[in-house]
Design a protein around this motif. Structure first.
Motif, PDB file in Angstrom:
ATOM      1  N   THR A  76       9.964   2.889  34.923  1.00 19.94           N
ATOM      2  CA  THR A  76      10.134   1.664  35.189  1.00 19.94           C
ATOM      3  C   THR A  76       9.070   0.549  35.118  1.00 19.94           C
ATOM      4  OG1 THR A  76      10.449   3.038  37.172  1.00 19.94           O
ATOM      5  CG2 THR A  76       9.471   0.887  37.304  1.00 19.94           C
ATOM      6  N   LEU A  80       9.889  -3.256  33.974  1.00 19.65           N
ATOM      7  CA  LEU A  80       8.932  -4.186  34.557  1.00 19.65           C
ATOM      8  C   LEU A  80       8.110  -4.737  33.307  1.00 19.65           C
ATOM      9  CD1 LEU A  80       8.152  -5.420  36.930  1.00 19.65           C
ATOM     10  CD2 LEU A  80       5.836  -3.766  36.634  1.00 19.65           C
ATOM     11  N   LEU A 142      16.452  -8.828  35.294  1.00 20.75           N
ATOM     12  CA  LEU A 142      14.891  -9.272  36.148  1.00 20.75           C
ATOM     13  C   LEU A 142      14.319  -9.975  35.127  1.00 20.75           C
ATOM     14  CD1 LEU A 142      13.072  -5.945  35.554  1.00 20.75           C
ATOM     15  CD2 LEU A 142      13.052  -7.104  38.081  1.00 20.75           C
ATOM     16  N   ALA A 203       8.525  -8.959  41.726  1.00 20.71           N
ATOM     17  CA  ALA A 203       9.780  -7.989  39.824  1.00 20.71           C
ATOM     18  C   ALA A 203       9.533  -6.332  40.702  1.00 20.71           C
ATOM     19  CB  ALA A 203       8.969  -8.827  38.437  1.00 20.71           C
ATOM     20  N   ALA A 204       8.385  -6.534  40.623  1.00 22.11           N
ATOM     21  CA  ALA A 204       8.883  -4.245  40.619  1.00 22.11           C
ATOM     22  C   ALA A 204       9.470  -4.088  41.623  1.00 22.11           C
ATOM     23  CB  ALA A 204       7.236  -4.133  41.167  1.00 22.11           C
ATOM     24  N   THR A 207      12.813  -4.484  39.779  1.00 19.96           N
ATOM     25  CA  THR A 207      12.945  -3.520  39.410  1.00 19.96           C
ATOM     26  C   THR A 207      13.475  -2.093  39.905  1.00 19.96           C
ATOM     27  OG1 THR A 207      11.092  -4.496  38.158  1.00 19.96           O
ATOM     28  CG2 THR A 207      11.653  -2.213  37.209  1.00 19.96           C
ATOM     29  N   ASN A 246       2.239  -1.042  43.087  1.00 22.19           N
ATOM     30  CA  ASN A 246       1.562  -2.893  42.872  1.00 22.19           C
ATOM     31  C   ASN A 246       0.440  -3.395  43.392  1.00 22.19           C
ATOM     32  OD1 ASN A 246       3.069  -5.469  44.136  1.00 22.19           O
ATOM     33  ND2 ASN A 246       4.406  -4.379  45.392  1.00 22.19           N
TER      34      ASN A 246
END
Lengths: 270, 266
Positions: A76, A80, A142, A203-204, A207, A246
């Protein structure tokens, strides 16, 4: 005579140090976390564990996930990073083209503005229809979501460039490459960092969402699997890890900001 | 120093005019600046000094007439003047993300000077403008005082070893004491180095203090008066007072249609 402090004067003006404010925030965070754990514990006593597992059960799930599924976390992160990296480069190029190539500006701006109006879910569905490969799907989703953020901010950043500085650099008779290297690129660094700081959390989350819909590996895919198997402890464990991820990413960007923008004076608003 | 021979000039303006929206900013302006000369262009705000300077810098071409710097057209042969001309502005215009020494290195970097050599030269130039010690050289612009920032700006302009230095009101935003110290230091330095210098100012004292020749402009940038200054005259308080009065009167003519060009060299 004593110094009268206006009741509406912000605390910072009364000489509260940044360290004190950080301590206060950390204390508040700790209190909220303890309350959440207590709430979980209380709630778990009344409902089955597939609705709300006990905190200890969740902690065990976090440990299990960290040992068993570390590969998914790394995948992940990798997805990202390359998507954000690509969006950063592509967004900067588009933003620079918008600011520096006048004839292209209205067309590029129009594309970007239309893009910002397309919901993330639409991009996810388009990706599922258009691409077979899961990596390509996630990357596409993304990229489409993140590029406009960089493009618009870099465009605004270049437009905010001081004409005085441009004139000063031009007195040394530079090439366009010199202007780009010595003036424009350093000038847009704060804008790149500001954009990254604003979008990294988003964005996280995107994803993970994209992984949930289009992949069998990665944090999002594992969360989907846990949900299908009614493993609420694992869903919460993944959520906890996502929050930590995060915060770590935000910390990473803040660190980069401190390093790269050390030339900026600290401004204190009184 | 008297007006230079035509074949030994660094700058030559010949009937140069510039119009903005049909209004003249510079009108048939002609003058030459000889090698090693310090010339002040004096005039009130709006007299067209900056437009004249921009034409010399090559930022804009004249609408009619010619401007040459070192025999080149500064607008059309823009890059060929690299390293031959530099400018110090009213504000320091330092790049905020560069330290003092890195700011001084800018022109050298554009000129392709190696990293080691340009750091050596930049540090030397900082010392020349009286910024001593590495602790000051590695400070960012916001960590320096206004006077120090202006000194860095002057060092940046001189570090490329230009034949011609243009000063656009470079001392006018500083307080009186800092301004006069910096002005004196700069004049000594450019005289020692034999640089040609054009100083744009609205302050008569700056011009009398620094220049070998003063060209007084009135709107729209026409030559109203030319004053030649020698070290002996500069030291003569009565002469300075008289010139101050004459220059102020010529500047005030500004809006009258007929220029009253005269040589006031004593």
């Amino acid at each position: 005579m004593t110094d009268a402090v206006h009741p509406e004067t912000p605390q910072i003006a009364r000489g509260v140090s940044t360290a004190t404010l950080i301590k206060r925030d950390l204390w508040a965070n700790a209190v909220v976390i303890v309350l959440l754990i207590a709430g979980m514990q209380a709630w778990s006593g009344f409902v089955p564990n597939y609705i709300m597992p006990a905190p200890l059960e969740t902690a065990a799930a976090v440990g299990k996930v960290l040992t068993r599924d570390i590969g998914d976390i790394l995948i992940t992160l990798l997805r990202l990073f390359y998507a954000v990296g690509f969006a950063l480069v592509a967004g900067c190029l588009i933003g620079a083209a918008m600011a520096m190539i006048r004839p292209l500006q209205p067309y590029l701006k129009s594309i970007i503005v239309i893009n910002t109006g397309i919901p993330a879910l639409s991009w996810m569905l388009f990706a599922i229809f258009w691409f077979k490969n899961a990596e390509m799907r996630i990357f596409f989703i993304l990229a489409m979501i993140l590029i406009p953020f960089y493009a618009l901010n870099i465009y605004d950043g270049i437009r905010a460039l001081s004409t005085d500085l441009v004139e000063m650099v031009e007195t040394f008779r530079p090439t366009r490459l010199h202007v780009l290297r010595f003036l424009i690129l350093p000038h847009i660094v704060p804008y790149v960092l500001m954009t990254t700081k604003s979008i990294i959390g988003y964005a996280a989350r995107m994803t993970v969402f994209a992984e949930l819909l289009s992949s069998t590996i990665g944090m999002g895919a594992k969360m989907g699997l846990a949900q299908n198997n009614f493993h609420m402890d694992q869903v919460i464990a993944w959520t906890v890890l996502l929050v930590i991820l995060n915060l770590s990413l935000q910390g990473l960007v803040a660190g980069a900001e401190r390093l790269l923008l050390r030339w900026r004076p600290e401004v204190v608003v009184r | 120093m008297s007006a230079p021979e035509i074949n030994n000039h660094v700058i030559a303006l010949e009937r140069a005019s510039k119009f903005f929206a049909g209004n003249p900013a510079v009108e048939e302006l002609s003058f030459i600046v000889g090698r090693g000369e310090i010339v002040a262009l004096v005039g009130r705000t709006g007299a067209g000094k900056s437009t004249a300077l921009h034409m010399i810098m090559g930022v804009m071409p004249p609408d009619s007439g010619t401007v040459t710097v070192e025999g080149l057209d500064p607008y059309r042969q823009f890059r060929q003047l690299r390293g031959k001309l530099s400018v110090s502005f009213q504000t320091d215009r330092l790049l905020p993300w560069r330290t003092a020494v890195e700011n001084v290195e800018l022109g050298l970097q554009i000129g392709g000077v190696s990293a080691v050599e340009r750091r050596k030269r930049a540090l030397q130039w900082l010392e020349n403008v009286k910024i001593f010690g590495e602790e000051n050289a590695i400070k960012y612009p916001h960590q320096l005082s206004g006077g120090m920032r202006q000194r860095v700006s002057l060092a940046r302009a001189l570090a490329v070893d230009p034949a011609l230095v243009l000063l656009d009101e470079s001392f006018s935003q500083l307080d009186h004491v800092t301004s006069s110290t910096l002005r004196a230091d700069f004049a000594t330095l450019v005289r020692r180095l034999g640089k040609t210098c054009v100083l744009i100012t609205h302050r008569i004292d700056d011009a009398l203090e620094m220049a070998d020749r003063i060209l007084v402009l009135a709107a729209p940038a026409r030559l109203m008066l030319e004053v030649t200054v020698t070290p002996a005259l500069r030291a003569d308080a009565k002469w300075r007072e008289r010139q101050h009065h004459d220059i102020a009167a010529a500047m005030a003519v500004g809006m009258t249609p007929e220029p009253v060009t005269s040589a006031a060299a004593s």
